[in-house]
Design an enzyme around this catalytic site. Sequence first.
Site, mmCIF file in Angstrom:
data_model
loop_
_atom_site.group_PDB
_atom_site.id
_atom_site.type_symbol
_atom_site.label_atom_id
_atom_site.label_comp_id
_atom_site.label_asym_id
_atom_site.label_seq_id
_atom_site.Cartn_x
_atom_site.Cartn_y
_atom_site.Cartn_z
ATOM 1 C CB SER A 176 37.286 -19.027 16.899
ATOM 2 O OG SER A 176 36.879 -17.708 17.168
ATOM 3 C CG ASP A 426 42.036 -14.365 12.820
ATOM 4 O OD1 ASP A 426 41.042 -13.609 12.829
ATOM 5 O OD2 ASP A 426 42.143 -15.364 13.559
ATOM 6 C CG HIS A 451 39.004 -16.895 12.476
ATOM 7 N ND1 HIS A 451 39.722 -16.492 13.574
ATOM 8 C CD2 HIS A 451 37.821 -17.367 12.960
ATOM 9 C CE1 HIS A 451 39.007 -16.691 14.670
ATOM 10 N NE2 HIS A 451 37.860 -17.233 14.323
#
Length: 494
Positions: A176, A426, A451
């Site tokens: 991320s 995601d 994710h």
Amino acid sequence: MATFRQHFILLLLLCIITFTQSAPLFLGKYAEKPNKLSSYEYKTQYFTQQLDHFSFQDSGKFSQRYLINIDNWVGAQRKGPIFMYCGNEGDIEWFASNSGFIWEIAPRFGAMLLFPEHRYYGESMPYGSKEEAYRNSSTLSYLTAEQAIADYAVLLRELKQNLSAEGCPVVLFGGSYGGMLAAWMRLKYPHLTVGALASSAPILQFEDIVPPETFYNIVSNDFRRESMNCFNTIKESWGELQSMGENADGLNQLTKTFHLCGALKTSQDLSDWLSSAYSYLAMVDYPYPSDFLMPLPGHPIREVCKGIDSAADGTSVLDRIFYGVSVYYNYTGAVDCFKLDDDPHGMSGWQWQACTEMVMPMSSNPEKSMFPIFSFNKTYEEERCMRSYGVKPRFRWITTEFGGHDFKTTWKNSGSNIIFSNGLLDPWSGGSVLQNVSESLIALVTEEGAHHLDLRASTPNDPDWLVQQRTSEIRLIKSWIDDYNQGKGSAFSI
């Protein structure tokens, strides 16, 4: 990944609609809080960092926390590699405990593990405390991605010098925002590392590089593919919420329907809470049970839609929504009431970052999205950030600092050895790199992945495609280290 009260990791966006909404931040009262890791052993250390790396005026110092494990490291003489995870917008123990892939491959590579914490998060607070560090725009002014990457570079050089490990190759990891930092650090400091695995890193989610409706279209598609009825019920619910919230009796009824701990002040607060849940569910739509954000079953969107679709005939739209969202906020059944504004992972600093340089435009397309229609509005964001912090966002700074426009040409000429891994479930994948840029800037894309699933610990329930993805990552990481060692005359063979 409400205004930026909602991450993340988050992640993490600023938008406005008829009533404001953006990417998720609220995790809920019973979100998993970071505890000392039970299955991974490490030492906690602290390093004194400059508050401002880009000025020769002494602006002060702060103590940066980092976690280190050398159990499997073969040592400096054998040029054992260093695997460094670039800390995200939260407590570093939380990210370390959810990065099992790195721990699992360390013995194979004879690697040291290093998890530095991002400044202004966890225990790495300038000015001695979070209250003082977050006091105003002056004290927050050193909370930037550039300063954080410089922290990692300085710590890395100092650590290698202290251990006489200057010849040891360094591989970066991150998921991320941490994945963005890993990719940017590899591009900015190529002399310090041999490569980076950037998982679910939306480094193209800036300005107009990708369409602003991309994020919410992917979230919506994740629900649509499970159940069209579920999709339509959620789409219908926003109008019901807004209509009911227009008077005090309606707000009282919403408080009861959704089992809130305190009286609801506006229906928008509840809409933000629900929107966060749907976005997070898309992020962590893993094929097996997990507890990264909340304790959840495998395929959690499927379970949420079952809750919505299986309600008895005559059940109201909002009651159906409550049954569904309870899978996210109360899967364990331990919650008596819900509090809408908890921040158990300490991610509130992202609000500042989103008001300065991390501006990710988003909107909702009424034809494809289950969310209310809204569009990104620069004027609104400037006014909101001025009210909150007395600053205006720099909408174009990130692409000026790190690039992004015409990335296929520029990074092909100036970058190397980065894996961009993404799962198309995601919503952040839409802002990431989904095609190979060159022979060494590789995109690994999976249809069913969510994710940064590849960074999580392996399980007996891992599907074949996930096993194959990790195998590809290991092969590429090995090739980077082998190429480096051939030039350095390494004594260690992986």
